[in-house]
Design a protein around this motif. Sequence first.
Motif, short mmCIF file in Angstrom:
data_model
loop_
_atom_site.label_atom_id
_atom_site.label_comp_id
_atom_site.label_asym_id
_atom_site.label_seq_id
_atom_site.Cartn_x
_atom_site.Cartn_y
_atom_site.Cartn_z
N ALA A 154 -7.09 8.33 -0.65
CA ALA A 154 -7.79 8.28 0.64
C ALA A 154 -7.19 9.27 1.63
O ALA A 154 -5.97 9.38 1.77
CB ALA A 154 -7.71 6.87 1.21
N ARG A 155 -8.07 9.99 2.33
CA ARG A 155 -7.66 10.81 3.47
C ARG A 155 -8.17 10.12 4.72
O ARG A 155 -9.38 10.07 4.98
CB ARG A 155 -8.23 12.22 3.38
N VAL A 156 -7.26 9.56 5.50
CA VAL A 156 -7.62 8.81 6.70
C VAL A 156 -7.57 9.73 7.91
O VAL A 156 -6.59 10.45 8.11
CB VAL A 156 -6.66 7.62 6.90
N LEU A 157 -8.61 9.73 8.70
CA LEU A 157 -8.65 10.50 9.95
C LEU A 157 -7.98 9.64 11.03
O LEU A 157 -8.64 8.91 11.76
CB LEU A 157 -10.09 10.85 10.32
N VAL A 158 -6.67 9.75 11.09
CA VAL A 158 -5.86 8.80 11.86
C VAL A 158 -6.21 8.82 13.34
O VAL A 158 -6.34 7.77 13.98
CB VAL A 158 -4.36 9.08 11.64
N ARG A 159 -6.36 10.00 13.92
CA ARG A 159 -6.66 10.07 15.35
C ARG A 159 -7.99 9.39 15.65
O ARG A 159 -8.13 8.69 16.67
CB ARG A 159 -6.66 11.52 15.84
N ARG A 160 -8.96 9.61 14.79
CA ARG A 160 -10.25 8.95 14.99
C ARG A 160 -10.12 7.43 14.92
O ARG A 160 -10.73 6.70 15.71
CB ARG A 160 -11.26 9.42 13.94
N VAL A 161 -9.35 6.95 13.97
CA VAL A 161 -9.15 5.51 13.83
C VAL A 161 -8.53 4.93 15.10
O VAL A 161 -8.98 3.90 15.62
CB VAL A 161 -8.27 5.19 12.61
N ILE A 162 -7.52 5.62 15.61
CA ILE A 162 -6.86 5.14 16.83
C ILE A 162 -7.84 5.14 18.00
O ILE A 162 -7.94 4.15 18.75
CB ILE A 162 -5.63 6.00 17.15
N GLY A 163 -8.58 6.23 18.17
CA GLY A 163 -9.53 6.32 19.27
C GLY A 163 -10.62 5.28 19.19
O GLY A 163 -10.95 4.62 20.19
N LEU A 164 -11.18 5.08 18.00
CA LEU A 164 -12.24 4.09 17.83
C LEU A 164 -11.70 2.67 18.00
O LEU A 164 -12.40 1.80 18.53
CB LEU A 164 -12.91 4.27 16.47
N SER A 165 -10.47 2.45 17.56
CA SER A 165 -9.86 1.13 17.75
C SER A 165 -9.68 0.84 19.24
O SER A 165 -9.91 -0.30 19.69
CB SER A 165 -8.51 1.06 17.04
N MET A 166 -9.31 1.86 20.01
CA MET A 166 -9.17 1.69 21.46
C MET A 166 -10.52 1.33 22.09
O MET A 166 -10.60 0.43 22.95
CB MET A 166 -8.61 2.96 22.09
N LEU A 167 -11.57 2.02 21.65
CA LEU A 167 -12.90 1.73 22.21
C LEU A 167 -13.37 0.33 21.82
O LEU A 167 -13.91 -0.42 22.66
CB LEU A 167 -13.91 2.76 21.73
N ASN A 168 -13.14 -0.06 20.58
CA ASN A 168 -13.57 -1.38 20.14
C ASN A 168 -12.82 -2.49 20.86
O ASN A 168 -13.36 -3.57 21.07
CB ASN A 168 -13.42 -1.50 18.62
N ALA A 169 -11.58 -2.20 21.23
CA ALA A 169 -10.78 -3.20 21.93
C ALA A 169 -11.39 -3.57 23.28
O ALA A 169 -11.16 -4.67 23.79
CB ALA A 169 -9.35 -2.71 22.11
N THR B 185 0.82 -1.21 0.00
CA THR B 185 0.00 0.00 0.00
C THR B 185 0.86 1.26 0.00
O THR B 185 1.70 1.45 0.88
CB THR B 185 -0.93 0.03 1.23
N ARG B 186 0.62 2.13 -0.98
CA ARG B 186 1.27 3.43 -0.99
C ARG B 186 0.64 4.31 0.09
O ARG B 186 -0.49 4.07 0.51
CB ARG B 186 1.14 4.10 -2.36
N ARG B 187 1.33 5.34 0.51
CA ARG B 187 0.83 6.24 1.55
C ARG B 187 -0.51 6.82 1.12
O ARG B 187 -0.65 7.37 0.02
CB ARG B 187 1.83 7.37 1.81
N ASN B 188 -1.52 6.66 1.98
CA ASN B 188 -2.88 7.13 1.68
C ASN B 188 -3.39 6.61 0.34
O ASN B 188 -4.12 7.29 -0.37
CB ASN B 188 -2.96 8.66 1.71
N SER B 189 -2.97 5.40 0.01
CA SER B 189 -3.35 4.79 -1.28
C SER B 189 -3.05 5.73 -2.44
O SER B 189 -3.86 5.91 -3.36
CB SER B 189 -4.83 4.38 -1.27
N GLY B 190 -1.88 6.33 -2.39
CA GLY B 190 -1.45 7.21 -3.47
C GLY B 190 -2.14 8.56 -3.49
O GLY B 190 -2.07 9.28 -4.49
N GLY B 191 -2.82 8.93 -2.41
CA GLY B 191 -3.54 10.20 -2.36
C GLY B 191 -5.04 10.05 -2.54
O GLY B 191 -5.79 11.02 -2.38
#
Length: 331
Positions: A200-215, A192-198
């Motif tokens: 995708a814009r990933v909301l990284v902080r949200r992903v981390i926070g939601l992953s913590m909650l799902n855990a 995978t290229r960074r952000n799929s080559g541009g």
Amino acid sequence: MLLSVLKFAAISAVTSLAIAIGLIVTQRPGPAKSSDDSSLDFTETLARGLEDVPATTPVQMRDGYALQIRRYGAAGPEDVPLVVLIHGSGWHGMQFHTLASALASEADVVVPDLRGHGAAPGRRGDVDYIGQYEDDLADLITDQARTGQKVVMVGHSSGGGLVVRMAGGAHGAMIDRAVLLAPFLKHNAATTRRNSGGWARVLVRRVIGLSMLNAVGVRALNHLTIIQFDMPRAVLDGPLGRTATTAYSYRLNSSFAPRSDFLGDVAALPPFALVVGAQDEAFVADAYAPLMRSVTEVGQYHIVPNVGHLDIVDAPQTLAVIQEAIDAVRQ
């Protein structure tokens, strides 16, 4: 002593929860991103003639949702397989019209618009729970396949990732053979290229926070947007603009990709072929074979010269590889 331990555990849990919520609320989706020069080239996609695209018909899922599908070709001989074509992120099944038409005389071809996509998405960009796409595909196969009919599943980009995910899940035995077209394996995969080559814009902080909650089993915020796509202005302003999907929730995005242990899902694949363009804008073509061969020996890998990410769908080599998969399950 016990009271102190419990107090420490409670403080740690509250602190972790506060950190997760803080990560989530401090990052929000931006305005819908689109440009005249998207990272993915939709030129050929938009140029395809779509006048003879079959109308969609509904197939009822286990929760009552009407999944929209297109069926190509009448039921063939008893030994032809069911070929299911799974589209990539942001788009829908119409991307496969040319390919599905070419396969219609050799297989029973079904092309769904995944839940959350297309002209009748339900809730655009969202599903009900992580893993719902696997259940939907299982329901689709159960509805469409004849008794004993072999199933060849073909997925492009995120659709390829979904095929990999399904292979590693509860319904993996329903797939007899797979064809992966430039599949998304995981954001941290060597492919995978960074952000799929541009794209995708990933909301990284949200992903981390939601992953913590799902855990810890907290899923109440899984409907929140965590990724946005750079859909070209030419698509959004065109006749199919209303069918594009420009953002995904946490639970949809999770459902559309292999699990965190993506190589575990890769290892569960049935015999498969992978086809990718040498000029793929989102993924690294020559990284697939060494990565996936580290966990499975049942794959074949094809790199097509002078072809990009979207155009691999209609490359002649792709049609030939799928025809080989059809022949293999008929033997």
